[in-house]
Design a protein around this motif. Structure first.
Motif, PDB file in Angstrom:
ATOM      1  N   VAL A  96      -9.689 -36.066 -30.574  1.00 24.93           N
ATOM      2  CA  VAL A  96      -8.758 -34.923 -30.635  1.00 24.93           C
ATOM      3  C   VAL A  96      -7.456 -35.284 -29.928  1.00 24.93           C
ATOM      4  O   VAL A  96      -6.354 -35.082 -30.450  1.00 24.93           O
ATOM      5  CB  VAL A  96      -9.391 -33.670 -29.989  1.00 24.93           C
ATOM      6  N   ASP A  97      -7.570 -35.869 -28.744  1.00 22.54           N
ATOM      7  CA  ASP A  97      -6.376 -36.244 -27.959  1.00 22.54           C
ATOM      8  C   ASP A  97      -5.492 -37.197 -28.761  1.00 22.54           C
ATOM      9  O   ASP A  97      -4.276 -36.989 -28.884  1.00 22.54           O
ATOM     10  CB  ASP A  97      -6.841 -36.910 -26.656  1.00 22.54           C
ATOM     11  N   ALA A  98      -6.103 -38.203 -29.363  1.00 23.82           N
ATOM     12  CA  ALA A  98      -5.321 -39.199 -30.120  1.00 23.82           C
ATOM     13  C   ALA A  98      -4.633 -38.541 -31.322  1.00 23.82           C
ATOM     14  O   ALA A  98      -3.463 -38.823 -31.626  1.00 23.82           O
ATOM     15  CB  ALA A  98      -6.240 -40.329 -30.576  1.00 23.82           C
TER      16      ALA A  98
ATOM     17  N   ILE B 229      -3.622 -35.420 -31.599  1.00 22.53           N
ATOM     18  CA  ILE B 229      -2.487 -34.598 -31.153  1.00 22.53           C
ATOM     19  C   ILE B 229      -1.350 -35.466 -30.629  1.00 22.53           C
ATOM     20  O   ILE B 229      -0.179 -35.121 -30.725  1.00 22.53           O
ATOM     21  CB  ILE B 229      -2.936 -33.555 -30.106  1.00 22.53           C
ATOM     22  N   HIS B 230      -1.664 -36.672 -30.121  1.00 26.06           N
ATOM     23  CA  HIS B 230      -0.588 -37.583 -29.693  1.00 26.06           C
ATOM     24  C   HIS B 230       0.356 -37.902 -30.844  1.00 26.06           C
ATOM     25  O   HIS B 230       1.550 -38.123 -30.616  1.00 26.06           O
ATOM     26  CB  HIS B 230      -1.180 -38.879 -29.123  1.00 26.06           C
ATOM     27  N   VAL B 231      -0.158 -37.943 -32.055  1.00 28.85           N
ATOM     28  CA  VAL B 231       0.744 -38.236 -33.184  1.00 28.85           C
ATOM     29  C   VAL B 231       1.224 -36.959 -33.877  1.00 28.85           C
ATOM     30  O   VAL B 231       2.304 -36.940 -34.490  1.00 28.85           O
ATOM     31  CB  VAL B 231       0.110 -39.204 -34.203  1.00 28.85           C
TER      32      VAL B 231
ATOM     33  N   MET C 256       2.504 -29.056 -27.145  1.00 27.85           N
ATOM     34  CA  MET C 256       1.058 -28.772 -27.138  1.00 27.85           C
ATOM     35  C   MET C 256       0.435 -29.341 -25.861  1.00 27.85           C
ATOM     36  O   MET C 256      -0.438 -28.733 -25.245  1.00 27.85           O
ATOM     37  CB  MET C 256       0.398 -29.372 -28.382  1.00 27.85           C
ATOM     38  N   HIS C 257       0.945 -30.518 -25.447  1.00 31.09           N
ATOM     39  CA  HIS C 257       0.422 -31.139 -24.223  1.00 31.09           C
ATOM     40  C   HIS C 257       0.830 -30.337 -22.982  1.00 31.09           C
ATOM     41  O   HIS C 257       0.032 -30.156 -22.057  1.00 31.09           O
ATOM     42  CB  HIS C 257       0.920 -32.582 -24.112  1.00 31.09           C
ATOM     43  N   MET C 258       2.084 -29.865 -22.987  1.00 31.37           N
ATOM     44  CA  MET C 258       2.548 -29.114 -21.805  1.00 31.37           C
ATOM     45  C   MET C 258       1.656 -27.887 -21.599  1.00 31.37           C
ATOM     46  O   MET C 258       1.196 -27.615 -20.488  1.00 31.37           O
ATOM     47  CB  MET C 258       3.996 -28.663 -21.999  1.00 31.37           C
TER      48      MET C 258
ATOM     49  N   ALA D  27     -11.784 -30.694 -20.021  1.00 35.12           N
ATOM     50  CA  ALA D  27     -11.351 -32.002 -20.536  1.00 35.12           C
ATOM     51  C   ALA D  27     -10.084 -31.833 -21.359  1.00 35.12           C
ATOM     52  O   ALA D  27      -9.933 -30.852 -22.115  1.00 35.12           O
ATOM     53  CB  ALA D  27     -12.461 -32.606 -21.399  1.00 35.12           C
ATOM     54  N   HIS D  28      -9.182 -32.773 -21.217  1.00 36.43           N
ATOM     55  CA  HIS D  28      -7.869 -32.724 -21.879  1.00 36.43           C
ATOM     56  C   HIS D  28      -7.998 -32.535 -23.387  1.00 36.43           C
ATOM     57  O   HIS D  28      -7.366 -31.676 -23.991  1.00 36.43           O
ATOM     58  CB  HIS D  28      -7.142 -34.028 -21.547  1.00 36.43           C
ATOM     59  N   GLY D  29      -8.880 -33.308 -24.019  1.00 37.56           N
ATOM     60  CA  GLY D  29      -9.051 -33.213 -25.475  1.00 37.56           C
ATOM     61  C   GLY D  29      -9.634 -31.876 -25.891  1.00 37.56           C
ATOM     62  O   GLY D  29      -9.277 -31.323 -26.929  1.00 37.56           O
TER      63      GLY D  29
ATOM     64  N   GLY E 166      -9.117 -29.022 -24.307  1.00 39.21           N
ATOM     65  CA  GLY E 166      -8.005 -28.077 -24.205  1.00 39.21           C
ATOM     66  C   GLY E 166      -7.061 -28.192 -25.398  1.00 39.21           C
ATOM     67  O   GLY E 166      -6.581 -27.185 -25.933  1.00 39.21           O
ATOM     68  N   LEU E 167      -6.847 -29.411 -25.867  1.00 37.13           N
ATOM     69  CA  LEU E 167      -5.936 -29.603 -27.010  1.00 37.13           C
ATOM     70  C   LEU E 167      -6.531 -29.021 -28.291  1.00 37.13           C
ATOM     71  O   LEU E 167      -5.809 -28.490 -29.145  1.00 37.13           O
ATOM     72  CB  LEU E 167      -5.636 -31.093 -27.203  1.00 37.13           C
ATOM     73  N   ALA E 168      -7.838 -29.089 -28.436  1.00 34.82           N
ATOM     74  CA  ALA E 168      -8.482 -28.536 -29.645  1.00 34.82           C
ATOM     75  C   ALA E 168      -8.307 -27.025 -29.704  1.00 34.82           C
ATOM     76  O   ALA E 168      -8.309 -26.432 -30.792  1.00 34.82           O
ATOM     77  CB  ALA E 168      -9.968 -28.906 -29.660  1.00 34.82           C
TER      78      ALA E 168
HETATM   79 ZN    ZN Z   1      -3.093 -36.349 -24.587  1.00 39.44          ZN
END
Ligand code: ZN
Ligand code: NZQ
Length: 387
Positions: A193-195, A197-199, A268-270, A282-284, A286-288
């Motif tokens: 998920v993290d990867a 959202i990075h793109v 989205m990261h902020m 976990a960061h990922g 939270g991003l989901a």
């Molecule tokens: Zn990230």
């Protein structure tokens, strides 16, 4: 295509059986190092012994600095900087995932600075020098193994934010996919998920409406990361899936895929960093929760790009661009759920009545992140779409 200045000096050594090179790769940067690692997986997997055996063989002495927790904290980094200076060390070896590597980079920056390392995170001081860092990566997600960023949480102010500097790129990183076989399923999926959202951040936040090369780079990375994650979900020891995931996650945030897109920020990261800072999730994960809500909030402004995402990543056709845009976001949400990631605040155990508190926390960093339009109200409106 927008102007860009791409710099990436990290020597990446990729593949099975490469860990024994860490001693030789580190020895060229120093003979006495700080060895940074997490809460214990490196010892359980035997990686700690492999790494220290290689350091010993290369004539490199080390001082242990174990115990980095996920969502790494400033107090640990401050203490490690003290050890580094007291022991008069030369370099840092990081064995772990993003939390460990980011802690090592923070120590690297603080080791060459007389003030408090948090000054770099608040913009009070600029990083002018840093000690060398070498890495053995054990989790595919953050891409910290091949970029100049580091993310730390200040437990006193409950702020989780980053530093970025050319001085912080690891000198060398060893990426052996076999080291990720033991990553628990949840963290393997959160890494995917993290990867992704990075793109998606530069994909949707670019200043240039015409970026065919970057779009296809990014769409290809997303499809490969999802495909690999689906295999890893069922077969955690599938080498090729782990290898594609590892290199895909590194490529997602080492600056190459999005160069020329004129990325205007990582909103989205902020917002996610506030979830991790306040609830320690976990960061990922939270991003989901944050990403689909952020996409629903922004899609009406630019349906064409969201429709393109739906068509090219999920083969969604027909209907109007607006309809395809929403279907693409729903398809991403369904995929997050299919790999057991939370997609609502409730799934993540976060009460909806905390939305204003979270929005205030995220807004406190919006100037620093160059995102002044993200007022408390805007962030709260986005989070309400994740209820
Ligand atoms: Zn990230
Ligand atoms: O602490 P141990 O025992 O090692 O367990 C870790 C940890 O509990 C475990 N783990 C890692 N490798 C393992 C393993 N368990 C078994 N086998 C292995 N091989 O996994 C857990 C999570 O590790 P962590 O390092 O926290 O995960 P990740 O790599 O996803 O890093 C997340 C951090 O990276 C930051 C995030 O904010 C978060 O703090 N990011 C860093 C970025 C950067 N530097 O560019 C950008 C990213 O957007 C992200 O913000």
């Amino acid at each position: 295509m927008q102007n860009f200045d791409l710099y990436n000096p990290t020597n990446v050594v990729f593949g099975k059986g490469e860990v024994p090179r860490i001693g030789e790769l580190t020895a060229s940067y120093g003979r006495r190092v700080l060895l940074v690692y997490g809460l214990g997986s490196v010892k359980k997997t035997g990686l700690y012994d492999k790494v220290t055996g290689s350091l010993r063989e290369a004539g490199v002495e080390w001082v242990d600095s174990g115990g980095v927790k996920p969502n790494p904290v400033l107090s640990f980094a401050r203490e490690a900087i003290g050890t580094f200076k007291q022991e008069k060390l030369d370099a840092i070896v990081a064995v772990g995932g993003g939390s460990v590597i980011d802690t090592a980079k923070t120590v690297a920056a603080g080791s060459r600075y007389d003030g408090d390392v948090w000054d770099f995170f608040t913009g009070k001081a600029g990083i002018e020098d840093a000690s060398p860092v070498t890495v053995v990566l054990t989790l595919a997600a953050a891409a910290s193994e091949m970029n100049g960023g580091a993310v730390i949480t200040n437990e006193d102010t409950l702020q989780k934010t980053h530093i970025v500097s050319r001085h912080l790129f690891p000198k060398a990183s060893i990426l052996d996919p076999v080291n990720t076989f033991t990553v628990p399923r949840n963290y393997s999926m959160y890494g995917a998920v993290d990867a992704i959202i990075h793109v998606l951040e530069p994909y949707f936040n670019s200043s240039d409406p015409d970026t065919p090369l970057q779009d296809r780079f990014i769409e290809g990375l997303i499809k490969t990361i999802m495909e690999s994650a689906d295999i890893i979900y069922r077969q955690p020891n599938n080498y090729n899936a782990r290898a594609n995931m590892m290199w895909g996650a590194t490529m997602a945030l080492n600056g190459i895929a999005s160069s020329g897109a004129g990325c205007t920020g990582f909103p989205m990261h902020m917002i996610e960093h506030s979830l991790s800072a306040i609830y320690d999730i976990a960061h990922g994960a939270g991003l989901a929760v944050v990403a689909p809500a952020w996409m629903k909030y922004n899609a009406p402004e630019e349906p064409r790009k969201y429709a393109q995402f739906a068509e090219r990543v999920f083969d969604i056709g027909g209907g109007t661009p607006e309809e395809r845009a929403l279907e693409g976001i729903a398809a991403l949400e369904r995929w997050f759920s299919s790999v057991d990631a939370p997609v609502t605040l409730e799934d993540a155990g976060i009460p909806a009545e905390d939305i204003n508190k979270i929005a205030k926390n995220a807004n406190s960093l919006s100037e620093l992140w160059g995102l002044p339009d993200y007022t408390v109200d805007v962030i709260a409106d986005i989070l309400r779409l994740a209820v």
